[in-house]
Design an enzyme around this catalytic site. Sequence first.
Site, PDB file in Angstrom:
ATOM      1  N   LEU A  62      -2.828  -2.207  40.834  1.00 16.76           N
ATOM      2  CA  LEU A  62      -3.404  -2.911  41.968  1.00 16.76           C
ATOM      3  C   LEU A  62      -3.367  -2.096  43.251  1.00 16.76           C
ATOM      4  O   LEU A  62      -3.557  -2.611  44.343  1.00 16.76           O
ATOM      5  CB  LEU A  62      -2.696  -4.261  42.163  1.00 16.76           C
ATOM      6  CG  LEU A  62      -2.834  -5.211  40.972  1.00 16.76           C
ATOM      7  CD1 LEU A  62      -2.026  -6.481  41.211  1.00 16.76           C
ATOM      8  CD2 LEU A  62      -4.287  -5.539  40.690  1.00 16.76           C
ATOM      9  N   CYS A  63      -3.162  -0.806  43.108  1.00 17.37           N
ATOM     10  CA  CYS A  63      -3.113   0.101  44.253  1.00 17.37           C
ATOM     11  C   CYS A  63      -4.528   0.499  44.647  1.00 17.37           C
ATOM     12  O   CYS A  63      -5.353   0.831  43.790  1.00 17.37           O
ATOM     13  CB  CYS A  63      -2.298   1.335  43.860  1.00 17.37           C
ATOM     14  SG  CYS A  63      -1.963   2.452  45.204  1.00 17.37           S
ATOM     15  N   ASP A 105       9.912  17.552  31.277  1.00 22.86           N
ATOM     16  CA  ASP A 105       9.090  18.124  30.210  1.00 22.86           C
ATOM     17  C   ASP A 105       9.321  19.619  30.051  1.00 22.86           C
ATOM     18  O   ASP A 105       9.415  20.130  28.935  1.00 22.86           O
ATOM     19  CB  ASP A 105       7.612  17.841  30.478  1.00 22.86           C
ATOM     20  CG  ASP A 105       6.731  18.407  29.376  1.00 22.86           C
ATOM     21  OD1 ASP A 105       6.960  18.068  28.201  1.00 22.86           O
ATOM     22  OD2 ASP A 105       5.820  19.199  29.692  1.00 22.86           O
TER      23      ASP A 105
END
Length: 173
Positions: free
Chosen positions: A82-83, A133
Amino acid sequence: MSEPRGEGTPGLTHFAHGQAQMVDVTGKAATVRTAQAEAWVRLPPESRAALDAGRHPKGDPLSVAQLAGILGSKRTADLVLLCHPIPVTGVEVSVTLEAPGVHIVALARTHAPTGVEMEALTAVSVAALNVYDMLKATSKAIEISGVRLLAKTGGKSGDYLAAASPAGPGGAI
């Protein structure tokens, strides 16, 4: 159909009458806004030793994390449902090796009708994930923590400055 801000559930601008909604910022003036966020990546001894010795076959984790953080800030609206997609007019990501681990700080800027906090928080989160990572082959015990907003300026809610955290250099993460 969304309703005007402030109606529905008090204090929850993205939720009204049991439904998620994107807040309508059409009537808000675009202003200069900034946000600064941080994250920490705790390195177990074997990961720290590999980083210190330059033993990371995928490349330099700190440089990769910096670039990933910048890209992450620009892709926030794709990741946070919802940004609002806003013009990120500037972002700086600092990735430094400190005693407790890797410290990541992002400063995001915009000229928009809504804030840039999520872009700064996304930048540090994506940068931290890239450190993980790049070094995961050295240990699976790497920890990401301390993701938080440090400061913000601009907007209706005004300025914000976080209290000092014990997660800083030498502190508990």
